[in-house]
Design an enzyme around this catalytic site. Structure first.
Site, PDB file in Angstrom:
ATOM      1  N   ARG A 121      35.852  16.751 -10.265  1.00  0.00           N
ATOM      2  CA  ARG A 121      36.638  17.442  -9.240  1.00  0.00           C
ATOM      3  C   ARG A 121      36.477  18.941  -9.479  1.00  0.00           C
ATOM      4  O   ARG A 121      36.811  19.445 -10.551  1.00  0.00           O
ATOM      5  CB  ARG A 121      38.110  17.029  -9.348  1.00  0.00           C
ATOM      6  CG  ARG A 121      39.003  17.772  -8.415  1.00  0.00           C
ATOM      7  CD  ARG A 121      40.430  17.242  -8.355  1.00  0.00           C
ATOM      8  NE  ARG A 121      41.194  18.112  -7.499  1.00  0.00           N
ATOM      9  CZ  ARG A 121      42.168  18.934  -7.894  1.00  0.00           C
ATOM     10  NH1 ARG A 121      42.560  18.928  -9.153  1.00  0.00           N
ATOM     11  NH2 ARG A 121      42.747  19.727  -7.042  1.00  0.00           N
ATOM     12  N   HIS A 142      41.707  26.251  -4.120  1.00  0.00           N
ATOM     13  CA  HIS A 142      42.437  26.185  -5.387  1.00  0.00           C
ATOM     14  C   HIS A 142      42.837  27.619  -5.744  1.00  0.00           C
ATOM     15  O   HIS A 142      42.416  28.177  -6.762  1.00  0.00           O
ATOM     16  CB  HIS A 142      41.575  25.525  -6.459  1.00  0.00           C
ATOM     17  CG  HIS A 142      42.336  25.008  -7.655  1.00  0.00           C
ATOM     18  ND1 HIS A 142      42.255  23.708  -8.105  1.00  0.00           N
ATOM     19  CD2 HIS A 142      43.195  25.628  -8.498  1.00  0.00           C
ATOM     20  CE1 HIS A 142      43.015  23.545  -9.173  1.00  0.00           C
ATOM     21  NE2 HIS A 142      43.595  24.708  -9.437  1.00  0.00           N
ATOM     22  N   GLU A 176      47.739  21.870  -4.742  1.00  0.00           N
ATOM     23  CA  GLU A 176      49.097  22.264  -5.127  1.00  0.00           C
ATOM     24  C   GLU A 176      49.690  23.357  -4.245  1.00  0.00           C
ATOM     25  O   GLU A 176      49.959  24.483  -4.717  1.00  0.00           O
ATOM     26  CB  GLU A 176      49.117  22.699  -6.595  1.00  0.00           C
ATOM     27  CG  GLU A 176      48.627  21.630  -7.548  1.00  0.00           C
ATOM     28  CD  GLU A 176      48.726  22.025  -9.029  1.00  0.00           C
ATOM     29  OE1 GLU A 176      49.064  23.181  -9.326  1.00  0.00           O
ATOM     30  OE2 GLU A 176      48.465  21.155  -9.880  1.00  0.00           O
ATOM     31  N   ASN A 226      48.977  15.563  -8.938  1.00  0.00           N
ATOM     32  CA  ASN A 226      48.868  16.249 -10.234  1.00  0.00           C
ATOM     33  C   ASN A 226      50.218  16.159 -10.919  1.00  0.00           C
ATOM     34  O   ASN A 226      51.249  16.513 -10.323  1.00  0.00           O
ATOM     35  CB  ASN A 226      48.520  17.727 -10.044  1.00  0.00           C
ATOM     36  CG  ASN A 226      47.151  17.933  -9.423  1.00  0.00           C
ATOM     37  OD1 ASN A 226      46.396  16.972  -9.208  1.00  0.00           O
ATOM     38  ND2 ASN A 226      46.829  19.171  -9.102  1.00  0.00           N
ATOM     39  N   TYR A 242      52.410  16.798 -14.743  1.00  0.00           N
ATOM     40  CA  TYR A 242      52.386  17.366 -16.096  1.00  0.00           C
ATOM     41  C   TYR A 242      53.655  17.120 -16.921  1.00  0.00           C
ATOM     42  O   TYR A 242      53.572  16.897 -18.112  1.00  0.00           O
ATOM     43  CB  TYR A 242      52.116  18.872 -16.024  1.00  0.00           C
ATOM     44  CG  TYR A 242      50.678  19.153 -15.632  1.00  0.00           C
ATOM     45  CD1 TYR A 242      49.674  19.163 -16.601  1.00  0.00           C
ATOM     46  CD2 TYR A 242      50.307  19.349 -14.306  1.00  0.00           C
ATOM     47  CE1 TYR A 242      48.349  19.377 -16.259  1.00  0.00           C
ATOM     48  CE2 TYR A 242      48.977  19.569 -13.953  1.00  0.00           C
ATOM     49  CZ  TYR A 242      48.001  19.578 -14.942  1.00  0.00           C
ATOM     50  OH  TYR A 242      46.688  19.776 -14.601  1.00  0.00           O
ATOM     51  N   GLU A 269      44.967  15.438 -11.365  1.00  0.00           N
ATOM     52  CA  GLU A 269      45.091  16.235 -12.595  1.00  0.00           C
ATOM     53  C   GLU A 269      46.166  15.628 -13.478  1.00  0.00           C
ATOM     54  O   GLU A 269      47.265  15.287 -13.011  1.00  0.00           O
ATOM     55  CB  GLU A 269      45.542  17.680 -12.314  1.00  0.00           C
ATOM     56  CG  GLU A 269      44.488  18.574 -11.748  1.00  0.00           C
ATOM     57  CD  GLU A 269      45.003  19.998 -11.523  1.00  0.00           C
ATOM     58  OE1 GLU A 269      45.937  20.446 -12.236  1.00  0.00           O
ATOM     59  OE2 GLU A 269      44.463  20.652 -10.615  1.00  0.00           O
TER      60      GLU A 269
HETATM   61  O1  IFM Z   1      45.407  24.965 -14.638  1.00  0.00           O
HETATM   62  C1  IFM Z   1      46.255  24.430 -13.678  1.00  0.00           C
HETATM   63  C2  IFM Z   1      45.482  24.025 -12.441  1.00  0.00           C
HETATM   64  O2  IFM Z   1      44.777  25.076 -11.904  1.00  0.00           O
HETATM   65  C3  IFM Z   1      46.442  23.508 -11.397  1.00  0.00           C
HETATM   66  N1  IFM Z   1      47.297  22.500 -11.919  1.00  0.00           N
HETATM   67  C4  IFM Z   1      47.958  22.740 -13.157  1.00  0.00           C
HETATM   68  C5  IFM Z   1      46.967  23.216 -14.211  1.00  0.00           C
HETATM   69  C6  IFM Z   1      47.693  23.483 -15.544  1.00  0.00           C
HETATM   70  O3  IFM Z   1      48.681  24.442 -15.367  1.00  0.00           O
END
Ligand code: IFM
Length: 469
Positions: A103, A146, A191, A317, A319, A375
């Protein structure tokens, strides 16, 4: 030296250790299905460098990172991982690890000039890159935006200007005509929450504006841009999948009180429903404007139908989670939990949040499209020792998050793939180069790549899976 494959360090550990390794998914995991795609992700500004080469125009991140105080240590993307010159060796690295998909994102200011005309040299870079990936049998997931908006568009209001959405559709048209046939899946935006909220709502990201009303208007224009681009992509490149990528956030209540439960709900409204409701229900959630009164964006007739154009996939995505309590008024405030595992970013490691959100979305959105985890990963302060990088926390993080994905699949969510963030350490936006998310280490002084232990184990799993099929 450009394209120097010898700059890749060989790992110091054997990938074939006899003991059960700390990464391999359990034998009943859906991840053993060979059609579950496993890949890695990057983004243009974070890795390419070469910001003023071959006709690339400045982006908002060039401007922002050159502004003192905006990025840790004054870091910028001027050189980054020098991927613009080292792309061939980087593709070899990806292929050598056995990753099945890549990606990447296209830098809008590299491929289109201020008059909307193509920049051939910039387009050729992506043609060569995608062509090589295809030759290597790697599936290509391409994000159009992005975060590197051309600065000349920001000078005319950026995402606060409705016209930017139409310029984005022109850009999508150009790029999809030029690259048709070499892209398996197009994502319009990465995002939009970050672009709108961090870029225009609190100013932590480029262009650095801080106004709640700006955030909702920028979001509306971002989503409109997405909706305008989808039919263009369908017309120009019918064989590919089309979708969008959203970062989702889990909010949990700090207590059982009704007020804290409501606070956690509102956290998720602004993080998730703000984007997913217009995309999948054709309406903004009313509760967003209870949380942020007076921030209703200007929406023209037909915009929400445009935004809700059917998509083939949703990129997710994920985290961390955020623990919140009521702020005593109509909102929430974060209450950081003590004694929990955190990453170099300070983000809490909470794999269950990914599963719970995915299962929740299946209940909330009856038209939820197939999902790719576009992600997931973590930053750690990785160092090369004796020629290798033993990123133990990342290995455990990945194993637990992949188990959460498997649980969501078993609960009936249609999840088709998973992309590690990131293929290599890179420019982590306002945190510069200090935070390392890669499964490949980058020495920014020499540009030497070193495969981390996590990458070895992912590679070993992919090899085993291939042998079994
Ligand atoms: O590095 C970023 C990415 O560009 C977008 N999503 C979160 C990642 C980590 O912060």
């Amino acid at each position: 030296m450009a394209n120097d494959a010898s700059a890749v360090a060989t790992p110091s550990h054997s990938a074939d250790a006899p003991h059960v390794d700390p990464f391999t998914p359990s034998s009943d995991s859906s991840l053993w299905r060979k059609n579950f795609l496993l890949g890695a992700a990057t983004a243009s500004y974070q890795i390419e460098g070469a910001v003023d080469e071959d006709g690339r125009l400045p982006s908002i991140w060039d401007t922002f990172s050159a502004t003192p105080g905006k990025v840790l240590a004054g870091d910028t993307g001027t050189v980054a991982c020098d991927h613009y010159h080292r792309w061939e060796a980087d593709v070899d690295l990806l292929a050598g690890l056995g990753l099945e998909a890549y990606r990447l994102s296209i830098a809008w200011p590299r491929v289109m000039d201020a008059a909307g005309q193509p920049n051939r040299k910039g387009l050729d870079f992506y043609k060569r890159l995608l062509g090589r990936l295809k030759e290597m049998g790697i599936q290509t997931y391409v994000t159009l935006y992005h975060w590197d908006l051309p600065q000349h568009l920001e000078d005319r209001g950026g995402w606060l200007n409705r016209d930017t959405a139409y310029r984005f559709a022109d850009y999508a048209d150009l790029v999809s005509r030029e690259l048709t046939g070499s892209v398996d899946a197009w994502a319009t935006l990465n995002e939009p929450w970050c672009s709108a909220y961090l870029g225009y709502g609190n100013g932590h990201h480029a262009p650095g504006l801080a106004n709640g009303r700006f955030a909702t208007q920028a979001m509306h224009h971002l989503l409109l841009a997405h909706g305008l681009a989808i039919p263009v992509l369908r017309a120009n490149d019918p064989a590919s999948q089309k979708g969008i990528v959203a970062n989702i956030g889990r909010g949990t209540p700090n207590s059982d009180s009704a007020a804290d439960q409501r606070a956690a709900h509102l956290f998720e409204v602004q993080h998730n429903a703000w984007i997913l409701d217009p995309l999948l229900k054709g309406a903004y959630p009313n509760e967003l404007f209870d949380l942020w009164p007076g921030t209703e964006p200007l929406v023209l007739d037909g915009d929400l139908q445009t935004i809700a154009a059917p998509i083939d996939f949703l990129g997710i995505n994920y985290y961390f989670r955020t623990n919140v309590e009521s702020d005593g008024a109509h909102g929430f405030r974060e209450v950081p939990l003590e004694g929990v595992e955190r990453t170099q970013m300070g983000w809490e490691v909470h794999p269950d949040g990914l599963r719970d959100l995915l299962v929740g979305f299946k209940g909330t959105y009856r038209n939820l499209p197939p999902i790719y985890i576009t992600e997931n990963g973590m930053a750690s302060d990785d160092k090369v020792v004796d020629g290798g990088v033993d990123d133990t926390q990342r290995i455990s993080f990945l194993k637990r998050h992949l188990a959460a994905v498997d649980q969501a699949i078993k609960a009936g969510v249609d999840i088709r793939g998973y992309f590690l963030w990131s293929l290599m350490d890179n420019f982590e936006w306002a945190f510069g180069y200090e935070r390392r998310f890669g499964i490949v280490h980058v020495d920014y002084g020499t540009q030497k790549r070193t495969i981390k232990r996590s990458a070895e184990l992912v590679s070993k799993f992919l090899k085993e899976r291939k042998e079994k099929s």
